[in-house]
Design a protein around this motif. Sequence first.
Motif, PDB file in Angstrom:
ATOM      1  N   LYS B  69       0.823  -1.216   0.000  1.00  0.00           N
ATOM      2  CA  LYS B  69       0.000   0.000   0.000  1.00  0.00           C
ATOM      3  C   LYS B  69       0.857   1.266   0.000  1.00  0.00           C
ATOM      4  N   SER B  70       1.954   1.265   0.738  1.00  0.00           N
ATOM      5  CA  SER B  70       2.774   2.471   0.832  1.00  0.00           C
ATOM      6  C   SER B  70       3.443   2.798  -0.495  1.00  0.00           C
ATOM      7  N   GLN B  71       3.766   1.774  -1.273  1.00  0.00           N
ATOM      8  CA  GLN B  71       4.383   1.988  -2.577  1.00  0.00           C
ATOM      9  C   GLN B  71       3.374   1.885  -3.720  1.00  0.00           C
ATOM     10  N   THR B  72       2.123   1.703  -3.380  1.00  0.00           N
ATOM     11  CA  THR B  72       1.031   1.534  -4.366  1.00  0.00           C
ATOM     12  C   THR B  72       1.455   0.581  -5.480  1.00  0.00           C
ATOM     13  N   SER B  73       1.917  -0.597  -5.074  1.00  0.00           N
ATOM     14  CA  SER B  73       2.387  -1.572  -6.057  1.00  0.00           C
ATOM     15  C   SER B  73       1.744  -2.928  -5.842  1.00  0.00           C
ATOM     16  N   PHE B  74       1.763  -3.730  -6.884  1.00  0.00           N
ATOM     17  CA  PHE B  74       1.220  -5.091  -6.840  1.00  0.00           C
ATOM     18  C   PHE B  74       2.032  -5.913  -7.839  1.00  0.00           C
ATOM     19  N   HIS B  75       3.298  -6.131  -7.522  1.00  0.00           N
ATOM     20  CA  HIS B  75       4.212  -6.817  -8.431  1.00  0.00           C
ATOM     21  C   HIS B  75       3.963  -8.321  -8.436  1.00  0.00           C
ATOM     22  N   LEU B  76       4.128  -8.907  -9.595  1.00  0.00           N
ATOM     23  CA  LEU B  76       3.907 -10.351  -9.793  1.00  0.00           C
ATOM     24  C   LEU B  76       5.255 -11.044  -9.933  1.00  0.00           C
ATOM     25  N   ARG B  77       5.409 -12.187  -9.268  1.00  0.00           N
ATOM     26  CA  ARG B  77       6.674 -12.903  -9.306  1.00  0.00           C
ATOM     27  C   ARG B  77       6.448 -14.396  -9.479  1.00  0.00           C
ATOM     28  N   LYS B  78       7.456 -15.027 -10.075  1.00  0.00           N
ATOM     29  CA  LYS B  78       7.494 -16.485 -10.108  1.00  0.00           C
ATOM     30  C   LYS B  78       8.959 -16.902  -9.990  1.00  0.00           C
ATOM     31  N   PRO B  79       9.292 -17.781  -9.069  1.00  0.00           N
ATOM     32  CA  PRO B  79      10.700 -18.119  -8.826  1.00  0.00           C
ATOM     33  C   PRO B  79      11.351 -18.923  -9.949  1.00  0.00           C
ATOM     34  N   SER B  80      10.544 -19.649 -10.728  1.00  0.00           N
ATOM     35  CA  SER B  80      11.117 -20.489 -11.782  1.00  0.00           C
ATOM     36  C   SER B  80      10.075 -20.650 -12.886  1.00  0.00           C
ATOM     37  N   VAL B  81      10.336 -20.054 -14.049  1.00  0.00           N
ATOM     38  CA  VAL B  81       9.321 -20.058 -15.109  1.00  0.00           C
ATOM     39  C   VAL B  81       9.491 -21.250 -16.034  1.00  0.00           C
ATOM     40  N   HIS B  82       8.380 -21.584 -16.710  1.00  0.00           N
ATOM     41  CA  HIS B  82       8.368 -22.653 -17.709  1.00  0.00           C
ATOM     42  C   HIS B  82       8.043 -22.058 -19.064  1.00  0.00           C
ATOM     43  N   ILE B  83       8.341 -22.809 -20.099  1.00  0.00           N
ATOM     44  CA  ILE B  83       8.007 -22.371 -21.457  1.00  0.00           C
ATOM     45  C   ILE B  83       6.528 -22.019 -21.551  1.00  0.00           C
ATOM     46  N   SER B  84       5.694 -22.775 -20.859  1.00  0.00           N
ATOM     47  CA  SER B  84       4.244 -22.574 -20.914  1.00  0.00           C
ATOM     48  C   SER B  84       3.781 -21.278 -20.259  1.00  0.00           C
ATOM     49  N   ASP B  85       4.680 -20.581 -19.572  1.00  0.00           N
ATOM     50  CA  ASP B  85       4.329 -19.277 -18.974  1.00  0.00           C
ATOM     51  C   ASP B  85       4.436 -18.141 -19.986  1.00  0.00           C
ATOM     52  N   THR B  86       4.866 -18.437 -21.184  1.00  0.00           N
ATOM     53  CA  THR B  86       4.897 -17.420 -22.236  1.00  0.00           C
ATOM     54  C   THR B  86       3.486 -16.921 -22.497  1.00  0.00           C
ATOM     55  N   ALA B  87       3.276 -15.623 -22.287  1.00  0.00           N
ATOM     56  CA  ALA B  87       1.930 -15.049 -22.369  1.00  0.00           C
ATOM     57  C   ALA B  87       2.033 -13.545 -22.154  1.00  0.00           C
ATOM     58  N   GLU B  88       0.896 -12.886 -22.264  1.00  0.00           N
ATOM     59  CA  GLU B  88       0.832 -11.476 -21.890  1.00  0.00           C
ATOM     60  C   GLU B  88       0.099 -11.380 -20.553  1.00  0.00           C
TER      61      GLU B  88
END
Lengths: 116, 112
Positions: B69-88
Amino acid sequence: NAGVTQTPKFRVLKTGQSMTLLCAQDMNHEYMYWYRQDPGMGLRLIHYSVGEGTTAKGEVPDGYNVSRLKKQNFLLGLESAAPSQTSVYFCASSNTQVASGANVLTFGAGSRLTVL
Amino acid sequence: AQSVTQLDSQVPVFEEAPVELRCNYSSSVSVYLFWYVQYPNQGLQLLLKYLSGSTLVESINGFEAEFNKSQTSFHLRKPSVHISDTAEYFCAVTSNDYKLSFGAGTTVTVRA
């Protein structure tokens, strides 16, 4: 289990022509939305409906009209198409307001419109 | 009124590497925040959402996002991606009404 169905999937129009995009949902959702998606601009809300017989303007309503005569259908009309309306159009529906916590927008697969 | 800024338009990443997609919002009132994913030639699907409570939310396929809330952010993370995560990926916000405001999107391309 169809969800949200959009027709047609592709259409090419000439400037000044008219057309209607049809969105049909079989989930008995109250709320329906039309968005347009353009590169680098994300999705922008065109019009939406909170129930049968109601419609309201979104962010970019100019040049479009909508109707919700039946709860399951939400029509988007272009009376006189312009090249600036070339876009991918997405319909979505939901069963609650976002604030209820249960809202999930269900999207159709999109309709790609090109205006020459 | 609210708005969303996604700070990266393209994020290339190697398979099994971590990824972070940045999202900042502006609103004068309390908000609800969402991440949607769009796979090629498909509509958008909900990935995860923050409504209230714990500021860390998780999806079933390994993504997580933290509401700050203080930084007005909502960042998305994934520790280890796969080919299938290719997307928008789209960040979205609403303030207690029917309408979502979407960011411009971040295209994630996962390479082997």
